[in-house]
Design an enzyme around this catalytic site. Sequence first.
Site, PDB file in Angstrom:
ATOM      1  N   GLU A   1       0.903  -1.236  -0.044  1.00  0.00           N
ATOM      2  CA  GLU A   1      -0.078  -0.201  -0.124  1.00  0.00           C
ATOM      3  C   GLU A   1       0.789   1.390  -0.085  1.00  0.00           C
ATOM      4  O   GLU A   1       0.589   2.356  -0.611  1.00  0.00           O
ATOM      5  CB  GLU A   1      -0.908  -0.051   1.268  1.00  0.00           C
TER       6      GLU A   1
ATOM      7  N   GLU B   1       3.895   1.607  -1.187  1.00  0.00           N
ATOM      8  CA  GLU B   1       4.973   1.383  -2.062  1.00  0.00           C
ATOM      9  C   GLU B   1       4.703   2.176  -3.298  1.00  0.00           C
ATOM     10  O   GLU B   1       3.942   1.658  -4.030  1.00  0.00           O
ATOM     11  CB  GLU B   1       5.279   0.044  -2.074  1.00  0.00           C
TER      12      GLU B   1
END
Length: 191
Positions: A148, A150
């Site tokens: 989430e 990244e």
Amino acid sequence: MDKLTLSPDANPHLAEIKVSGELAYSGSFLKVEKDIVRLPDANQVTREYIKHPGAVVILPLLDDGTVLMERQFRYPLNQVFIEFPAGKIDPDEDALVCAKRELLEETGYTATEWRYLCTIHNAIAYSDEHLDIFLAKGLVAGKAQLDEEEFLETFTATIPELLDWVRTGKITDVKTVIGSFWLQKVLSENW
């Protein structure tokens, strides 16, 4: 004595012995230890170091001889870096399992052939972090499954491009510098 005998027991004249220690910081990812150690001359000093769970680095070689790379912003240095796919090893996770997971998550690719190359210690003065480097071949494209928080993008490069970017300072990430040299040696069958 053999120059390559590296254990502390074989080199007591160099060893530092832990006298006491404490956890100086504990975060969600890293821990900082603060130890008092006895030096070979019997003096005592403080050693602060980062505890790290270890990580993997993947050198994804495509069938056409190009390499799958990533561009990713790294907050501590406030810039975008060119890197090989990599990621933290989870507790009790095998390094190869981690490498397969990270390649899929970050790039969407899977590989049919894996080869362990080496382990490096990238910050020996202040961390116990190690990185296990794997060569991945027989790549099959798929959909990335980024974490989430990244954000990265992938691209391909030739090995001569990677080596030139290392030479000119466009690539400074240590795992990517070392991985580029490994690729050059492995593919030229020197290693």
